[in-house]
Design an enzyme around this catalytic site. Sequence first.
Site, PDB file in Angstrom:
ATOM      1  N   HIS A  99       0.857  -1.202   0.000  1.00 47.61           N
ATOM      2  CA  HIS A  99       0.000   0.000   0.000  1.00 47.61           C
ATOM      3  C   HIS A  99       0.881   1.234   0.000  1.00 47.61           C
ATOM      4  O   HIS A  99       1.998   1.228   0.519  1.00 47.61           O
ATOM      5  CB  HIS A  99      -0.968   0.012   1.181  1.00 47.61           C
ATOM      6  CG  HIS A  99      -0.307  -0.206   2.508  1.00 47.61           C
ATOM      7  ND1 HIS A  99       0.083  -1.451   2.948  1.00 47.61           N
ATOM      8  CD2 HIS A  99       0.060   0.663   3.482  1.00 47.61           C
ATOM      9  CE1 HIS A  99       0.647  -1.342   4.138  1.00 47.61           C
ATOM     10  NE2 HIS A  99       0.662  -0.059   4.475  1.00 47.61           N
ATOM     11  N   HIS A 101       0.887   5.150   1.123  1.00 44.91           N
ATOM     12  CA  HIS A 101       0.220   6.155   1.948  1.00 44.91           C
ATOM     13  C   HIS A 101       0.220   7.503   1.216  1.00 44.91           C
ATOM     14  O   HIS A 101       1.267   7.924   0.695  1.00 44.91           O
ATOM     15  CB  HIS A 101       0.981   6.380   3.254  1.00 44.91           C
ATOM     16  CG  HIS A 101       0.978   5.219   4.202  1.00 44.91           C
ATOM     17  ND1 HIS A 101       0.129   5.151   5.275  1.00 44.91           N
ATOM     18  CD2 HIS A 101       1.739   4.089   4.244  1.00 44.91           C
ATOM     19  CE1 HIS A 101       0.366   4.030   5.950  1.00 44.91           C
ATOM     20  NE2 HIS A 101       1.342   3.369   5.341  1.00 44.91           N
TER      21      HIS A 101
HETATM   22  P1  5GP Z   1       1.816   0.369   7.360  1.00 47.61           P
HETATM   23  O1  5GP Z   1       2.287   0.643   8.758  1.00 47.61           O
HETATM   24  O2  5GP Z   1       1.659  -1.118   7.104  1.00 47.61           O
HETATM   25  O3  5GP Z   1       2.580   1.075   6.300  1.00 47.61           O
HETATM   26  O4  5GP Z   1       0.360   1.019   7.285  1.00 47.61           O
HETATM   27  C1  5GP Z   1      -0.811   0.343   7.603  1.00 47.61           C
HETATM   28  C2  5GP Z   1      -1.875   1.413   7.719  1.00 47.61           C
HETATM   29  O5  5GP Z   1      -3.133   0.797   7.576  1.00 47.61           O
HETATM   30  C3  5GP Z   1      -1.889   2.147   9.063  1.00 47.61           C
HETATM   31  O6  5GP Z   1      -1.761   3.544   8.820  1.00 47.61           O
HETATM   32  C4  5GP Z   1      -3.242   1.782   9.681  1.00 47.61           C
HETATM   33  O7  5GP Z   1      -3.822   2.859  10.351  1.00 47.61           O
HETATM   34  C5  5GP Z   1      -4.047   1.368   8.465  1.00 47.61           C
HETATM   35  N1  5GP Z   1      -5.032   0.319   8.702  1.00 47.61           N
HETATM   36  C6  5GP Z   1      -4.818  -0.873   9.325  1.00 47.61           C
HETATM   37  N2  5GP Z   1      -5.945  -1.620   9.323  1.00 47.61           N
HETATM   38  C7  5GP Z   1      -6.880  -0.873   8.671  1.00 47.61           C
HETATM   39  C8  5GP Z   1      -8.260  -1.116   8.353  1.00 47.61           C
HETATM   40  O8  5GP Z   1      -8.851  -2.148   8.676  1.00 47.61           O
HETATM   41  N3  5GP Z   1      -8.914  -0.123   7.668  1.00 47.61           N
HETATM   42  C9  5GP Z   1      -8.289   1.037   7.298  1.00 47.61           C
HETATM   43  N4  5GP Z   1      -9.030   1.945   6.638  1.00 47.61           N
HETATM   44  N5  5GP Z   1      -6.990   1.294   7.586  1.00 47.61           N
HETATM   45  C10 5GP Z   1      -6.298   0.348   8.264  1.00 47.61           C
END
Ligand code: 5GP
Length: 135
Positions: A99, A101
């Site tokens: 993903h 951001h």
């Molecule tokens: P990472 O730390 O893996 O780069 O980012 C994961 C992101 O996904 C985090 O910013 C977290 O808030 C978001 N996130 C995790 N689970 C969910 C979910 O079930 N729904 C949504 N909309 N965001 C999520």
Amino acid sequence: MDNCIFCKIASGEIPSNTLYEDESFRVILDNGPATKGHALVLPKEHYANLFEIPDDVLAGAVKVAKKVSLTMKEKLACDGLNLVQNNGETAGQTVMHFHLHIIPRYEGDGQHILWKPTSPSAEELAQIRDVITGA
Ligand code: 5GP
Ligand code: ZN
């Protein structure tokens, strides 16, 4: 992928606040946002990270991110914007589905997406250059 939360969100099996959707991507609002409008570009196909995602899908994700970023600039009047992409737990990745951001930034938003610079010598820089390039 069974049991991948982002696969389920991307496919629409789990509802989300969707900002954009096409055949290959869904862009959703992060549910733990750094700032107002913090969004995630999710490919509908499952790839764990940057190392696994095919080049054409990656290019598509960046195009979608640009499109949504331009809309955010207009609609949210943000002062800046960070694109952030984490790979691996050490780098802060918590959901193992690629993903991107999109984080709109506002003057005084109190967020920090920066690192602490270090001061390597010229030799150390040259050495790491050689390790990466194989020179
Ligand atoms: P990472 O730390 O893996 O780069 O980012 C994961 C992101 O996904 C985090 O910013 C977290 O808030 C978001 N996130 C995790 N689970 C969910 C979910 O079930 N729904 C949504 N909309 N965001 C999520
Ligand atoms: Zn997935």
